[in-house]
Every structure is written in C-alpha cells, then in structure tokens.
Design an enzyme around this catalytic site. Sequence first.
Site, PDB file in Angstrom:
ATOM      1  N   LYS A 177      36.783  20.026  36.549  1.00  0.00           N
ATOM      2  CA  LYS A 177      37.632  20.354  37.728  1.00  0.00           C
ATOM      3  C   LYS A 177      37.638  21.842  38.085  1.00  0.00           C
ATOM      4  O   LYS A 177      37.720  22.770  37.317  1.00  0.00           O
ATOM      5  CB  LYS A 177      39.024  20.363  37.072  1.00  0.00           C
ATOM      6  CG  LYS A 177      40.261  20.456  38.074  1.00  0.00           C
ATOM      7  CD  LYS A 177      41.667  20.925  37.572  1.00  0.00           C
ATOM      8  CE  LYS A 177      41.750  22.404  37.160  1.00  0.00           C
ATOM      9  NZ  LYS A 177      41.336  23.294  38.214  1.00  0.00           N
ATOM     10  N   GLY A 230      39.342  31.514  33.136  1.00  0.00           N
ATOM     11  CA  GLY A 230      40.438  32.189  33.659  1.00  0.00           C
ATOM     12  C   GLY A 230      41.233  33.097  33.173  1.00  0.00           C
ATOM     13  O   GLY A 230      40.566  33.737  32.410  1.00  0.00           O
ATOM     14  N   GLU A 252      36.924  31.679  28.334  1.00  0.00           N
ATOM     15  CA  GLU A 252      36.480  32.797  28.757  1.00  0.00           C
ATOM     16  C   GLU A 252      37.595  33.536  29.730  1.00  0.00           C
ATOM     17  O   GLU A 252      37.704  33.014  30.780  1.00  0.00           O
ATOM     18  CB  GLU A 252      35.206  32.591  29.545  1.00  0.00           C
ATOM     19  CG  GLU A 252      34.116  31.820  29.059  1.00  0.00           C
ATOM     20  CD  GLU A 252      33.370  32.731  28.219  1.00  0.00           C
ATOM     21  OE1 GLU A 252      33.356  34.038  28.325  1.00  0.00           O
ATOM     22  OE2 GLU A 252      32.387  32.392  27.504  1.00  0.00           O
ATOM     23  N   CYS A 286      35.151  39.247  36.298  1.00  0.00           N
ATOM     24  CA  CYS A 286      36.073  39.309  34.954  1.00  0.00           C
ATOM     25  C   CYS A 286      34.991  40.652  34.009  1.00  0.00           C
ATOM     26  O   CYS A 286      35.954  41.578  33.452  1.00  0.00           O
ATOM     27  CB  CYS A 286      35.956  38.134  34.138  1.00  0.00           C
ATOM     28  SG  CYS A 286      34.302  37.395  33.820  1.00  0.00           S
ATOM     29  N   GLU A 384      44.570  43.886  33.528  1.00  0.00           N
ATOM     30  CA  GLU A 384      43.867  43.743  34.291  1.00  0.00           C
ATOM     31  C   GLU A 384      43.914  43.686  35.962  1.00  0.00           C
ATOM     32  O   GLU A 384      44.854  42.722  36.580  1.00  0.00           O
ATOM     33  CB  GLU A 384      43.101  42.304  33.978  1.00  0.00           C
ATOM     34  CG  GLU A 384      41.788  41.900  34.814  1.00  0.00           C
ATOM     35  CD  GLU A 384      41.524  40.361  34.464  1.00  0.00           C
ATOM     36  OE1 GLU A 384      42.154  39.583  34.087  1.00  0.00           O
ATOM     37  OE2 GLU A 384      40.238  40.257  34.525  1.00  0.00           O
TER      38      GLU A 384
END
Length: 483
Positions: A177, A230, A252, A286, A384
């Site tokens: 997905k 994500g 992750e 990221c 972040e």
Amino acid sequence: MTAYPTLKMLINGEWIAAGEAGTMVVVNPATEAELGQCPKASPAQLDAALKAAGDAFEGWSRTAGAERHRILRRAADLMRERADMIARVVTAEMGKPRAQAVGEITSAADTLDFLGEEAKRRGGRLIPTRGNQLIAQMVTHEPIGPAVLLTPWNFPVNLPAKKIGGALAAGCTAIFKPAENTPASAQLLVECFVDAGLPAGVLNLIYGDPGPVSEHLIVSPVTRKVSFTGSTAIGKQLGALAASHMKRFTPELGGHAPVIVSKHADIDRAVAMCAATKFRNAGQVCVSPTRFLVAREVYDRFVAEFAERTAKLKVGDAGADESVDMGPLAHARRVAAMEAVVADAGGNRGEVVTGGSAIAGKGFFFQPTVIANPAPDSRFMTEEPFGPIAGIVPFDTIEDAVGIANSLRYGLAAYAFSGDLDEAHYLGRSLRAGMVGINQLIVSSPETPFGGVGDSGFGSEGGEEGYLAFTDTKLVMLAKAGG
Ligand code: NAD
C-alpha cells in the site's frame, strides 16, 4: 505534459480500476491541479489481495533463488529503461526535480539487483556438534510469509523497492500500500515486476485510506510481517497493533539529524555540502541534515555562507522548469507545519536569517529557510521538521556538541565534519544513531543497512539485513537414522 496513467490496483495478477470503496483525488503539489482519481479498496478487495498473497506463497517460497534473482534483475532493467517516464510521474505527484527522481529510480534498480543477488548468495550455517555423534546442525533462513508493505511519498519508488526487493528476494509474497498522494509512482514500479514475469499473486498493489486499510491488513491471519516507513507517531500505533497479533514488524521512522561541524573541518567544503544536501527533496528526507551544530570559532562564517547559498536556490514547479533546485512540499499540511516551526522560533528564540514564509500563489511552496541559534526548547530543536528548514547552533566543546546531538529520542542519521582523526573517531563512536556519516552526507547505498535506533525505529532495510528482515531463522538437527 506528463502522461498520468489510469490508476489501477493489482490483485492476483489482475489490474483493477474500480475501487469498491470509492476514489480519492491525486493532485500535483506544484499546481494543485488534479492528476487523477485513485480507486480505494473495499474490505472485500483487501481480503482478495490477502488471499492472493497467501495462495501464492507456497509456490514463490519454493522458487529457486536463481529464478527469483532473474525476475528481480529483469524488473530492475525495466526500471532503468523507463526511468525518464517514471521520473516525470514522480515529479508530478510529489514535486521533486526530475534529476533527483531519475537518481531515485536508478538507485532503486540497483537495490533490486543487490537484493536479487542475495537470493542466490544467501546460504545458511553448519554448526559443529558438541559430541562425536554424526549430527548435522543446519541453520537456514526461511521466508516469513506474506508481508504487508506500507510506504510514504517522499521516495515513492526507492522506499517501496527496498521493501518489495527484500520480501520477494527472500521468497515472501506481498501486499503493497503506497501513500495516498503517490499511487502512480507505485503502480509504474509494480508494472516493472509484472512485465518481468512475476507470477500472479506474488505482489499485490492496493490503495485506500491508510488507517483502516493498514489495520485490516495487519490483523489478517494471512499476514506474517509488516514493514512500515513513516512518522514515529504512526509507527508506534502500527507497531502496537502488529505486536498484539504477534507479527514481525520493521519500522523506519522519523529523524532529526544533527551535523557537527568542528573547528578542524574544511569549512568551505562542509558548508557547500550541507547547504546543497539540506534542501534536496525540499528537506522531506528522514536522514536530511537538519540540526547544524557549529564550533563557535567558525559559527558566524558558517551561518553567513550557508544562508547565502540557501537564498540563491531556485524554487518552483520542477515539472515545468528543469532549472528548479527545489520543488513544492508534498501537500498543504507540510506548509502549515513549516509555518508553525518558524512562528515558534520567532522573537528572541532564534533569528530567521533567510526564508521563513510560504510562497503565495498556487502550489505548496515554502521558502528554503535558515534559523540561527534556535532556542534549545524550540519546536525546531525538539521536533522533526521534515521540510526545508535548517537551524544552526554554536557550541564550545566537541563533547557539548555530542550532548546536543544525542539529546533527542530520534536516532536515524547523524553527521560530522572534522579533519582531526582522533576527533573523527570519537564522533563516530559517540553519536547515537543507526547511521553516521563523517565528512560526507550520504549514509545509504544498496549494499549497506539503513535503519535507526530509539524513536527512529529498529531493524534495517538494504544490504543483507534488508533480505534477512523477511526471513525466519530455522534450525534442523539431522542425525543418522540408525546404527
Ligand atoms: P502523515 O503521518 O499523515 O503521513 C505519512 C505517511 O504515513 C503517509 O504515507 C501515510 O500514508 C501514512 N499513514 C498516515 N496515517 C497512517 C495510518 N493510520 N496507518 C498507516 N499509515 C499511515 O504525515 P505527512 O504530513 O504526510 O508526512 C509528514 C510526517 O511523516 C513527518 O512527521 C515524517 O516523520 C513522516 N514521514 C517519514 C518518512 C520517512 O522516510 N521516515 C517519509 C514520509 C513521511
């Protein structure tokens, strides 16, 4: 003009344009124009994809590693042949400049090559027995089973390729997905596998609302492994769900990478590399270098040169203008998130040296931004940002810098620049992160493991770890039948 494909799901080898749960609109983030309507899978369609992956597992897991490698290598070659066409769709869906998109696709193809080779290369172990009996103690790596692969939009080809490559090479089947805003990039990737001769049901592609779809797939008894990239918040939710159903889980997640610039660094080189890399993919990476911790002796010079380079970046619709350095953010939410970070750094809590605002007009554009000396408790220094904002903070001793770098719960990537060998070793040892780059800002290649610690997740993708993540370890102890 980008030819945007008709969006279709792939279930048991059949392309399906009709989503039984309706459709969602996909827009170009640079123009806000509609690109297409994406079908959403109903629970029955999700069950069909799960059944297909479950049914195909027996055959695929017994397919010789050499054959799995052949198909992955062919898929990688098709990706290279189609790189320019796929890159145009990546740019239309999430905004990055085409050269960066082509680089992403090429890197994804290289990753498939490497993981496919692992299918041929990866053996087990034969462990000596303690006694004199003739017992073979054999350790093998068995494919876990059907895997659910949930990916974001920032690298809409490379992140799925790592997961699909690891799963398929190891002998697992998959239900994939992608993010809601990058379905066509995912579809074009999956087409390469289909055209490479992948048997029906081995890889299934579905679209839909991420919360309910992910939950449905994770709790299914068919699913044996979940791999998610994500945000940390969603990763914790999905991890809790996977754990409660005893499913293997690889998250992750986010990061807030520190970059320590020592007084012993080559400052010109460091500032040039940092300013260029920070704004790649509009900072939506990221492992993006973000918290710049700079020795006080060179701080003013670093801030001035970084800001000067940043202010020169050309921002615009990368799909319409090849000379653009930085495209839009992926959606309107990201622009609002950047505004909140800048507002929080206002007053005496940090100085916006360049940028700091959304760009008026159509598209989700935000200026490349540099904040000097953001307060330690500011949103920038603690959350972040995942966007085109860099913060630069002075430090007095290298130990202080490591303390600031390690002060967050994130631990994905960390970087340092130093020309002093002992200091470089100290930094490599002391920075708490899954990946550390010294005197360079690349921590990812097809052959090397990619992953974080703490709130950035656990486990790895890429490298041999990216293959082993889709396997169970099995011991067979084989003794003589008699005599
Ligand atoms: P978001 O959390 O809404 O979406 C990010 C991704 O998570 C999307 O791909 C989405 O499909 C998925 N997602 C969202 N809710 C989900 C759910 N309940 N179940 C399963 N998947 C779900 O955030 P956003 O504004 O699109 O992106 C920004 C945030 O996402 C940042 O905080 C960043 O940390 C994170 N992110 C991380 C990476 C990464 O490479 N680690 C990539 C993209 C986004």
